[in-house]
Motif scaffolding. Structure first.
Motif, short mmCIF file in Angstrom:
data_model
loop_
_atom_site.label_atom_id
_atom_site.label_comp_id
_atom_site.label_asym_id
_atom_site.label_seq_id
_atom_site.Cartn_x
_atom_site.Cartn_y
_atom_site.Cartn_z
N GLY A 1 44.50 -75.09 95.64
CA GLY A 1 44.14 -76.43 96.12
C GLY A 1 42.93 -77.00 95.41
O GLY A 1 42.31 -77.95 95.88
N HIS A 2 42.58 -76.44 94.26
CA HIS A 2 41.40 -76.86 93.51
C HIS A 2 41.37 -78.38 93.30
O HIS A 2 40.33 -79.02 93.47
CB HIS A 2 41.41 -76.12 92.17
CG HIS A 2 40.54 -76.71 91.12
ND1 HIS A 2 39.17 -76.70 91.21
CD2 HIS A 2 40.85 -77.35 89.96
CE1 HIS A 2 38.68 -77.30 90.13
NE2 HIS A 2 39.67 -77.70 89.38
N HIS A 3 42.52 -78.94 92.95
CA HIS A 3 42.56 -80.36 92.60
C HIS A 3 42.38 -81.29 93.80
O HIS A 3 42.12 -82.48 93.62
CB HIS A 3 43.87 -80.68 91.87
CG HIS A 3 45.08 -80.44 92.72
ND1 HIS A 3 45.47 -79.18 93.07
CD2 HIS A 3 45.94 -81.30 93.32
CE1 HIS A 3 46.54 -79.27 93.83
NE2 HIS A 3 46.85 -80.53 94.00
N ILE A 4 42.55 -80.77 95.02
CA ILE A 4 42.35 -81.64 96.18
C ILE A 4 40.97 -81.43 96.81
O ILE A 4 40.65 -81.99 97.85
CB ILE A 4 43.45 -81.44 97.25
CG1 ILE A 4 43.46 -79.98 97.72
CG2 ILE A 4 44.80 -81.86 96.72
CD1 ILE A 4 44.16 -79.78 99.04
N MET A 5 40.15 -80.61 96.18
CA MET A 5 38.83 -80.30 96.75
C MET A 5 37.85 -81.41 96.40
O MET A 5 37.13 -81.35 95.40
CB MET A 5 38.35 -78.94 96.21
CG MET A 5 37.07 -78.47 96.86
SD MET A 5 36.76 -76.75 96.49
CE MET A 5 35.07 -76.62 97.06
N VAL A 6 37.86 -82.44 97.23
CA VAL A 6 37.01 -83.60 96.98
C VAL A 6 36.12 -83.85 98.19
O VAL A 6 36.59 -83.84 99.32
CB VAL A 6 37.88 -84.86 96.71
CG1 VAL A 6 36.99 -86.07 96.46
CG2 VAL A 6 38.80 -84.63 95.52
N ASN B 1 33.70 -69.04 93.62
CA ASN B 1 32.93 -69.99 92.83
C ASN B 1 33.56 -71.37 92.91
O ASN B 1 34.78 -71.51 92.75
CB ASN B 1 32.91 -69.57 91.37
CG ASN B 1 31.81 -68.58 91.08
OD1 ASN B 1 31.38 -67.85 91.97
ND2 ASN B 1 31.37 -68.55 89.84
N HIS B 2 32.72 -72.37 93.15
CA HIS B 2 33.17 -73.74 93.08
C HIS B 2 32.21 -74.48 92.15
O HIS B 2 31.12 -74.00 91.86
CB HIS B 2 33.15 -74.40 94.46
CG HIS B 2 34.11 -73.78 95.44
ND1 HIS B 2 35.47 -73.99 95.38
CD2 HIS B 2 33.91 -72.94 96.48
CE1 HIS B 2 36.05 -73.31 96.36
NE2 HIS B 2 35.13 -72.65 97.05
N GLY B 3 32.62 -75.65 91.71
CA GLY B 3 31.77 -76.45 90.84
C GLY B 3 31.45 -77.77 91.51
O GLY B 3 32.34 -78.54 91.83
N ILE C 1 33.49 -83.71 93.21
CA ILE C 1 34.71 -83.12 92.67
C ILE C 1 34.43 -81.66 92.35
O ILE C 1 33.34 -81.33 91.88
CB ILE C 1 35.15 -83.90 91.42
CG1 ILE C 1 35.60 -85.30 91.82
CG2 ILE C 1 36.25 -83.17 90.68
CD1 ILE C 1 35.77 -86.24 90.67
N CYS C 2 35.39 -80.80 92.64
CA CYS C 2 35.23 -79.40 92.28
C CYS C 2 35.65 -79.23 90.82
O CYS C 2 36.78 -79.54 90.46
CB CYS C 2 36.07 -78.50 93.17
SG CYS C 2 35.83 -76.76 92.80
N ASN C 3 34.72 -78.78 90.00
CA ASN C 3 35.05 -78.65 88.57
C ASN C 3 35.13 -77.19 88.13
O ASN C 3 35.03 -76.89 86.95
CB ASN C 3 34.05 -79.43 87.71
CG ASN C 3 32.64 -78.92 87.83
OD1 ASN C 3 32.42 -77.84 88.39
ND2 ASN C 3 31.68 -79.64 87.32
N GLU C 4 35.31 -76.31 89.10
CA GLU C 4 35.49 -74.90 88.76
C GLU C 4 36.81 -74.48 89.39
O GLU C 4 36.97 -74.61 90.61
CB GLU C 4 34.33 -74.07 89.34
CG GLU C 4 34.36 -72.61 88.99
CD GLU C 4 34.02 -72.37 87.53
OE1 GLU C 4 33.02 -72.92 87.06
OE2 GLU C 4 34.78 -71.63 86.88
N PHE C 5 37.75 -73.99 88.58
CA PHE C 5 39.06 -73.66 89.15
C PHE C 5 38.91 -72.59 90.22
O PHE C 5 38.40 -71.51 89.96
CB PHE C 5 40.04 -73.20 88.08
CG PHE C 5 41.41 -72.97 88.67
CD1 PHE C 5 42.22 -74.04 89.02
CD2 PHE C 5 41.86 -71.69 88.93
CE1 PHE C 5 43.45 -73.84 89.61
CE2 PHE C 5 43.09 -71.48 89.51
CZ PHE C 5 43.90 -72.55 89.85
N CYS C 6 39.35 -72.92 91.45
CA CYS C 6 39.09 -72.02 92.58
C CYS C 6 40.34 -71.65 93.34
O CYS C 6 40.27 -70.96 94.36
CB CYS C 6 38.08 -72.67 93.51
SG CYS C 6 38.56 -74.32 94.06
N GLY C 7 41.50 -72.07 92.87
CA GLY C 7 42.74 -71.69 93.55
C GLY C 7 43.74 -72.82 93.59
O GLY C 7 43.58 -73.84 92.93
CU1 CUA Z 1 36.69 -75.52 94.51
CU2 CUA Z 1 37.89 -75.86 92.49
#
Ligand code: CUA
Length: 194
Positions: free
Chosen positions: A169-174, A126-128, A161-167
């Protein structure tokens, strides 16, 4: 029995078994009415709120969706930004955007005031999807293809921006969406320097 001693065997002293004061009844009534208002707002907002997805939704194999995204990239690629393909599909077309750990691929270049169908899905978890700084949020779930009808209303360089915690590297998922004025000269090139 003295006032100091009191055990659970005796009735407590107090006034709680007496009828409630009028003001308390009024407040209970106000709270109840407000509960009903909020309760009614749930279905009402669903129908009238204008917040529901504008498109279609169907099941899809995550690998097949990713494959479709690659074909889409190959078809309309116009450049690259640090290795990420920039894709400029013609207005009215179907676009494919895959979220995967930890990127959004590809970069989309759209024309203002033109309608597109944005297909969103995930290759893994899941991603946001959160379009910054616009107030657009959408859950991206593997196995489901969400086709959203979108019409960009503003020229600009936006971030996804990814707003669903996905692992890890979540914070760099732009990701990135570029909106250009199709009638002006800005549409001709997409720089890789940003
Ligand atoms: Cu994809 Cu957080």
């Amino acid at each position: 029995m003295t006032p100091e001693t009191h055990t659970g065997l005796e009735s407590p002293r107090g006034v709680w078994w007496k009828p409630a004061h009028k003001s308390e009844k009024v407040w209970v009534a106000i709270a109840f009415v407000w509960c009903m208002v909020l309760f009614a707002m749930m279905p009402l907002w669903h129908l009238k709120g204008g917040q529901n997805p504008s498109g279609i939704r169907r099941k899809v194999d995550p690998q097949a969706f990713y494959q479709r995204t690659q074909e889409f990239i190959a078809q309309y690629k116009i450049g690259e930004d640090r290795g990420m393909p920039i894709v400029a599909p013609p207005p009215g077309s179907d676009m494919y955007l895959t979220g995967l750990a930890f990127q959004w691929t590809p970069i989309l270049q759209l024309e203002k005031d033109k309608e597109y169908v944005l297909h969103l899905s995930s290759l893994d978890v899941n991603h946001g999807f959160s379009l910054y700084p616009m107030n657009v949020n959408f859950q991206v779930v593997p196995g489901y293809d969400y086709g959203l009808r979108v019409t960009p209303t503003e020229v600009g360089d936006f971030r996804i921006i990814c707003n669903e915690f996905c692992g890890i590297g979540h914070h760099i998922m732009v990701g990135r969406v570029i909106v250009v004025d199709g009638t002006a000269e800005t549409a001709v090139s997409a720089g890789g320097d940003r």
